[in-house]
Design an enzyme around this catalytic site. Sequence first.
Site, mmCIF file in Angstrom:
data_model
loop_
_atom_site.group_PDB
_atom_site.id
_atom_site.type_symbol
_atom_site.label_atom_id
_atom_site.label_comp_id
_atom_site.label_asym_id
_atom_site.label_seq_id
_atom_site.Cartn_x
_atom_site.Cartn_y
_atom_site.Cartn_z
ATOM 1 N N PHE A 64 28.091 30.079 43.011
ATOM 2 C CA PHE A 64 28.876 30.085 43.095
ATOM 3 C C PHE A 64 29.851 28.811 43.238
ATOM 4 O O PHE A 64 29.841 28.230 43.882
ATOM 5 C CB PHE A 64 29.682 30.865 44.504
ATOM 6 C CG PHE A 64 32.130 31.258 43.605
ATOM 7 C CD1 PHE A 64 31.502 32.560 43.025
ATOM 8 C CD2 PHE A 64 32.429 30.718 44.533
ATOM 9 C CE1 PHE A 64 32.993 32.220 42.734
ATOM 10 C CE2 PHE A 64 33.587 30.689 43.708
ATOM 11 C CZ PHE A 64 34.113 32.106 43.007
ATOM 12 N N THR A 105 44.229 32.430 48.712
ATOM 13 C CA THR A 105 44.045 33.764 50.159
ATOM 14 C C THR A 105 43.409 33.194 51.101
ATOM 15 O O THR A 105 42.816 32.017 51.306
ATOM 16 C CB THR A 105 43.426 35.124 49.630
ATOM 17 O OG1 THR A 105 42.042 34.538 48.796
ATOM 18 C CG2 THR A 105 44.582 35.135 47.909
ATOM 19 N N HIS A 137 40.828 34.146 51.957
ATOM 20 C CA HIS A 137 39.270 34.439 51.868
ATOM 21 C C HIS A 137 38.458 33.103 52.062
ATOM 22 O O HIS A 137 37.329 33.329 52.482
ATOM 23 C CB HIS A 137 39.123 35.116 50.236
ATOM 24 C CG HIS A 137 37.698 35.180 50.083
ATOM 25 N ND1 HIS A 137 37.317 36.532 50.473
ATOM 26 C CD2 HIS A 137 36.852 34.358 49.074
ATOM 27 C CE1 HIS A 137 35.759 36.440 50.228
ATOM 28 N NE2 HIS A 137 35.794 35.210 49.170
#
Length: 156
Positions: A23, A87, A89
Amino acid sequence: MQLIEGKLQLQGNERIAIVISRFNHIITDRLQEGAIDCFKRHGGNEKLLNLVLVPGAYELPLILDKLLESKKYDGVCVLGAIIRGGTPHFDYVSAEATKGIANTMLKYSMPVSFGVLTTDNIEQAIERAGSKAGNRGFEAMSTLIELLSLCQTLKG
């Protein structure tokens, strides 16, 4: 008083793994390049170097655990990039990845270096992956090499 410290030189027989989060691969690819460059510059044998790709930073601790449990490696360099978004996250992933990596290192008492970027934006990540602020992948491998040497010295 005696000073005990590691050396920034491999013997050429160390078995090393680099675990890399895919990622944010635009960043982690550069971290990987830096880590491999450092490994080669300091005497590493590429035949004894393995690259292990994981989907994201959250998965890094699990795969680190599997690698250390296998006893196939003398040390592991962990690389990733967690970039803050809109967010919470980011907070959860960065906290759990960091704790998981640290806990796993202590569980196995094995050399592990932490090269996971946690940045507020993509610009900061780019800076730390080979532009203005150096390459944290190179630095993480450098840390691992020194840690391997120090652990060997302390072992006797």
